[in-house]
Write a protein that holds these residues in place. Structure first.
Motif, PDB file in Angstrom:
ATOM      1  N   LEU A 263      -7.913   1.290  -0.575  1.00 11.80           N
ATOM      2  CA  LEU A 263      -7.194   0.132  -0.057  1.00 11.80           C
ATOM      3  C   LEU A 263      -7.809  -1.179  -0.554  1.00 11.80           C
ATOM      4  O   LEU A 263      -7.099  -2.108  -0.943  1.00 11.80           O
ATOM      5  CB  LEU A 263      -7.181   0.170   1.470  1.00 11.80           C
ATOM      6  N   GLU A 264      -9.146  -1.242  -0.557  1.00 16.61           N
ATOM      7  CA  GLU A 264      -9.827  -2.449  -1.043  1.00 16.61           C
ATOM      8  C   GLU A 264      -9.497  -2.718  -2.504  1.00 16.61           C
ATOM      9  O   GLU A 264      -9.208  -3.859  -2.899  1.00 16.61           O
ATOM     10  CB  GLU A 264     -11.336  -2.296  -0.878  1.00 16.61           C
ATOM     11  N   ARG A 265      -9.558  -1.684  -3.316  1.00 19.21           N
ATOM     12  CA  ARG A 265      -9.326  -1.853  -4.749  1.00 19.21           C
ATOM     13  C   ARG A 265      -7.881  -2.246  -5.054  1.00 19.21           C
ATOM     14  O   ARG A 265      -7.593  -2.739  -6.148  1.00 19.21           O
ATOM     15  CB  ARG A 265      -9.693  -0.571  -5.496  1.00 19.21           C
TER      16      ARG A 265
ATOM     17  N   ASP B 110      -9.579  11.690  -4.659  1.00 21.83           N
ATOM     18  CA  ASP B 110     -10.872  11.042  -4.869  1.00 21.83           C
ATOM     19  C   ASP B 110     -11.291  11.108  -6.336  1.00 21.83           C
ATOM     20  O   ASP B 110     -11.944  10.201  -6.846  1.00 21.83           O
ATOM     21  CB  ASP B 110     -11.954  11.618  -3.949  1.00 21.83           C
ATOM     22  N   PHE B 111     -10.866  12.148  -7.049  1.00 20.10           N
ATOM     23  CA  PHE B 111     -11.175  12.246  -8.476  1.00 20.10           C
ATOM     24  C   PHE B 111     -10.435  11.169  -9.262  1.00 20.10           C
ATOM     25  O   PHE B 111     -10.994  10.543 -10.166  1.00 20.10           O
ATOM     26  CB  PHE B 111     -10.809  13.639  -8.991  1.00 20.10           C
ATOM     27  N   GLN B 112      -9.182  10.903  -8.912  1.00 19.80           N
ATOM     28  CA  GLN B 112      -8.442   9.822  -9.562  1.00 19.80           C
ATOM     29  C   GLN B 112      -9.085   8.467  -9.263  1.00 19.80           C
ATOM     30  O   GLN B 112      -9.104   7.574 -10.109  1.00 19.80           O
ATOM     31  CB  GLN B 112      -6.994   9.816  -9.080  1.00 19.80           C
ATOM     32  N   LEU B 113      -9.624   8.334  -8.059  1.00 26.38           N
ATOM     33  CA  LEU B 113     -10.181   7.052  -7.621  1.00 26.38           C
ATOM     34  C   LEU B 113     -11.509   6.741  -8.290  1.00 26.38           C
ATOM     35  O   LEU B 113     -11.732   5.622  -8.754  1.00 26.38           O
ATOM     36  CB  LEU B 113     -10.357   7.062  -6.102  1.00 26.38           C
TER      37      LEU B 113
ATOM     38  N   ILE C  12      -6.614  -3.450   6.303  1.00 24.71           N
ATOM     39  CA  ILE C  12      -7.228  -2.120   6.283  1.00 24.71           C
ATOM     40  C   ILE C  12      -7.430  -1.599   7.697  1.00 24.71           C
ATOM     41  O   ILE C  12      -7.219  -0.407   7.979  1.00 24.71           O
ATOM     42  CB  ILE C  12      -8.565  -2.166   5.513  1.00 24.71           C
ATOM     43  N   ASP C  13      -7.802  -2.475   8.589  1.00 21.62           N
ATOM     44  CA  ASP C  13      -8.030  -2.073   9.981  1.00 21.62           C
ATOM     45  C   ASP C  13      -6.754  -1.587  10.671  1.00 21.62           C
ATOM     46  O   ASP C  13      -6.821  -0.933  11.716  1.00 21.62           O
ATOM     47  CB  ASP C  13      -8.637  -3.233  10.780  1.00 21.62           C
ATOM     48  N   LYS C  14      -5.609  -1.899  10.091  1.00 15.73           N
ATOM     49  CA  LYS C  14      -4.335  -1.455  10.675  1.00 15.73           C
ATOM     50  C   LYS C  14      -3.917  -0.068  10.177  1.00 15.73           C
ATOM     51  O   LYS C  14      -2.895   0.472  10.615  1.00 15.73           O
ATOM     52  CB  LYS C  14      -3.234  -2.471  10.361  1.00 15.73           C
ATOM     53  N   VAL C  15      -4.703   0.487   9.262  1.00 19.65           N
ATOM     54  CA  VAL C  15      -4.469   1.862   8.821  1.00 19.65           C
ATOM     55  C   VAL C  15      -5.298   2.753   9.730  1.00 19.65           C
ATOM     56  O   VAL C  15      -6.513   2.627   9.797  1.00 19.65           O
ATOM     57  CB  VAL C  15      -4.881   2.058   7.348  1.00 19.65           C
TER      58      VAL C  15
ATOM     59  N   PRO D 255       8.420   7.614   2.777  1.00 20.51           N
ATOM     60  CA  PRO D 255       8.630   6.327   2.115  1.00 20.51           C
ATOM     61  C   PRO D 255       7.323   5.727   1.585  1.00 20.51           C
ATOM     62  O   PRO D 255       7.346   4.693   0.913  1.00 20.51           O
ATOM     63  CB  PRO D 255       9.211   5.461   3.238  1.00 20.51           C
ATOM     64  N   ILE D 256       6.195   6.363   1.880  1.00 13.52           N
ATOM     65  CA  ILE D 256       4.892   5.833   1.441  1.00 13.52           C
ATOM     66  C   ILE D 256       4.736   6.068  -0.056  1.00 13.52           C
ATOM     67  O   ILE D 256       4.715   7.217  -0.528  1.00 13.52           O
ATOM     68  CB  ILE D 256       3.744   6.501   2.218  1.00 13.52           C
ATOM     69  N   ARG D 257       4.631   4.968  -0.797  1.00 16.65           N
ATOM     70  CA  ARG D 257       4.484   5.039  -2.248  1.00 16.65           C
ATOM     71  C   ARG D 257       3.313   4.210  -2.752  1.00 16.65           C
ATOM     72  O   ARG D 257       2.768   4.487  -3.819  1.00 16.65           O
ATOM     73  CB  ARG D 257       5.764   4.542  -2.930  1.00 16.65           C
ATOM     74  N   THR D 258       2.952   3.188  -2.012  1.00 11.83           N
ATOM     75  CA  THR D 258       1.915   2.259  -2.453  1.00 11.83           C
ATOM     76  C   THR D 258       0.840   2.115  -1.373  1.00 11.83           C
ATOM     77  O   THR D 258       1.069   2.481  -0.210  1.00 11.83           O
ATOM     78  CB  THR D 258       2.513   0.872  -2.733  1.00 11.83           C
ATOM     79  N   PRO D 259      -0.327   1.575  -1.721  1.00 12.37           N
ATOM     80  CA  PRO D 259      -1.375   1.376  -0.720  1.00 12.37           C
ATOM     81  C   PRO D 259      -0.907   0.536   0.463  1.00 12.37           C
ATOM     82  O   PRO D 259      -1.249   0.831   1.614  1.00 12.37           O
ATOM     83  CB  PRO D 259      -2.476   0.661  -1.513  1.00 12.37           C
ATOM     84  N   ARG D 260      -0.121  -0.483   0.200  1.00 12.36           N
ATOM     85  CA  ARG D 260       0.329  -1.361   1.282  1.00 12.36           C
ATOM     86  C   ARG D 260       1.249  -0.633   2.266  1.00 12.36           C
ATOM     87  O   ARG D 260       1.347  -1.010   3.439  1.00 12.36           O
ATOM     88  CB  ARG D 260       1.020  -2.589   0.692  1.00 12.36           C
ATOM     89  N   ASP D 261       1.889   0.421   1.813  1.00 13.61           N
ATOM     90  CA  ASP D 261       2.753   1.207   2.696  1.00 13.61           C
ATOM     91  C   ASP D 261       1.968   1.923   3.793  1.00 13.61           C
ATOM     92  O   ASP D 261       2.557   2.427   4.757  1.00 13.61           O
ATOM     93  CB  ASP D 261       3.540   2.252   1.897  1.00 13.61           C
ATOM     94  N   LEU D 262       0.651   1.986   3.642  1.00 14.95           N
ATOM     95  CA  LEU D 262      -0.180   2.686   4.628  1.00 14.95           C
ATOM     96  C   LEU D 262      -0.464   1.849   5.876  1.00 14.95           C
ATOM     97  O   LEU D 262      -0.943   2.385   6.883  1.00 14.95           O
ATOM     98  CB  LEU D 262      -1.508   3.109   3.991  1.00 14.95           C
ATOM     99  N   ILE D 263      -0.187   0.569   5.823  1.00 14.78           N
ATOM    100  CA  ILE D 263      -0.430  -0.285   6.993  1.00 14.78           C
ATOM    101  C   ILE D 263       0.400   0.229   8.175  1.00 14.78           C
ATOM    102  O   ILE D 263       1.601   0.429   8.063  1.00 14.78           O
ATOM    103  CB  ILE D 263      -0.077  -1.752   6.678  1.00 14.78           C
TER     104      ILE D 263
END
Length: 343
Positions: free
Chosen positions: A163-165, A220-223, A173-176, A134-142
């Motif tokens: 996550l910051e960006r 990392d290349f996309q980032l 972020i600390d919850k990931v 179900p992980i699709r977005t950065p917020r889903d990583l929490i």
């Protein structure tokens, strides 16, 4: 499968950190100010099983001239490799640039002399999830577990920058949860749902993608686009005592970088495979067929400020290194890289 217990940040820095006394207790480097004849022409180094490093490629291509490499074993990690160089157990070592920043912050008198790996469209690390995740977005990583080869280094930096960006707060972020998982076990851990995200690169990434059932969240290349991520370092003492040897080495590695870029891939792989076979270390060269690029961004591996500034800022915000202690320019030199220079 048992997941390795992740060290905390203090333990990681303790493993990396060395004292000034440790630096001084290594073998006194050969050489002096008496000219090229008094300088060492043999460089001790650590290799990697089943792989061909740029210095090894440079030597085989004849780019090191009368400078010879002396293999003393295989490294277990970038931080260990540059610590060995800093303490005089080897004459050069390579690591992620953030690890070089940490080493310098511990007071080690080392200088980065040339970039040797990075990320591009061929050589990159990706953060992968299962196809049905179900992980699709950065917020889903929490609240999720992310498996990577080590903490406080390249992969954790990429995760936090991602996550910051995308607007996550420090508390979020600390919850990931970043966990140490050996690279060879990452795919299995991901498929068995012991972790929700796994960092994969190189042959391990390609094999996992060929099997199917996983998809990238980001790379990392996309980032960050194409960037050089790691450098070889030498001690200030070695550079002062052996400037001509250092120049031959660095320039030879620069030539090898460009040879690998401009030579057809099948010829590069064939050359590497032959190097592994003839050095007689009882290695399997099968992984070399997946090689596509060293990923060095700049011509001849020349270093610029951005190679270090990103990590100085990131580590400073985390409290891993003192903010304002040094600038990027304090950490590297291109003085020994004569690639592309007249004469």
């Amino acid at each position: 499968m048992h997941l390795a217990t992740a060290p905390n940040r203090r333990q990681f820095l303790a493993l990396l950190g060395i004292s000034a006394a440790a630096v001084s207790c290594g073998r006194a480097e050969a050489g002096g100010s008496g000219g090229k004849g008094s300088q060492t022409r043999t460089l001790r180094y650590q290799g990697a099983a089943g792989a061909v490093t740029l210095p090894e490629l440079a030597e085989d291509l004849g780019y090191l001239g009368d400078v010879k490499l002396e293999w003393v074993g295989n490294t277990i990690s970038g931080p260990q490799d540059i610590q060995s160089a800093a303490t005089g157990q080897t004459d050069f070592g390579g690591a992620f640039n953030g690890a070089v920043v940490k080493l310098a912050a511990q007071g080690a008198p080392v200088k980065a002399v040339i970039s040797y790996y990075g990320s591009d469209q061929y050589a990159y690390s990706g953060f992968y999830v299962r196809e049905d995740s179900p992980i699709r977005t950065p917020r889903d990583l929490i609240g999720k577990k992310v498996g990577m080869n080590t903490l406080g280094a390249h992969s954790e930096a990429m995760l936090e920058i991602y996550l910051e960006r995308n607007g996550l707060s420090r508390a979020e972020i600390d919850k990931v949860e970043a966990l140490v998982v050996p690279p060879v076990n990452t795919e299995q851990s991901l498929r068995q749902r012991q972790i929700q995200v796994g960092v994969l690169g190189g042959i391990l990434r390609d094999k996992a993608l060929a099997t199917g059932g996983i998809r990238p969240l980001f790379t990392d290349f996309q980032l960050l686009g194409a960037f050089s991520a790691g450098t070889y370092v030498m001690t200030d003492r070695f550079l002062k005592a052996n400037p001509d040897t250092a120049r031959t080495f660095v320039t030879g590695v620069a030539k090898a970088i460009e040879w690998s870029r401009t030579t057809p891939r099948d010829q590069v792989v064939a050359r590497m495979t032959e190097i592994v076979r003839k050095r007689g270390r009882n290695e399997d060269p099968a992984a070399l067929k997946f090689w596509r690029s060293y990923g060095v961004a700049e011509t001849g591996g020349r270093i610029d400020d951005k190679a270090f500034q990103l990590w100085i800022d990131w580590l400073g915000k985390r409290g891993d290194v003192p903010q304002g202690k040094f600038t990027a320019r304090d950490l590297y030199t291109n003085d020994y890289n004569a690639y592309g220079k007249a004469g």
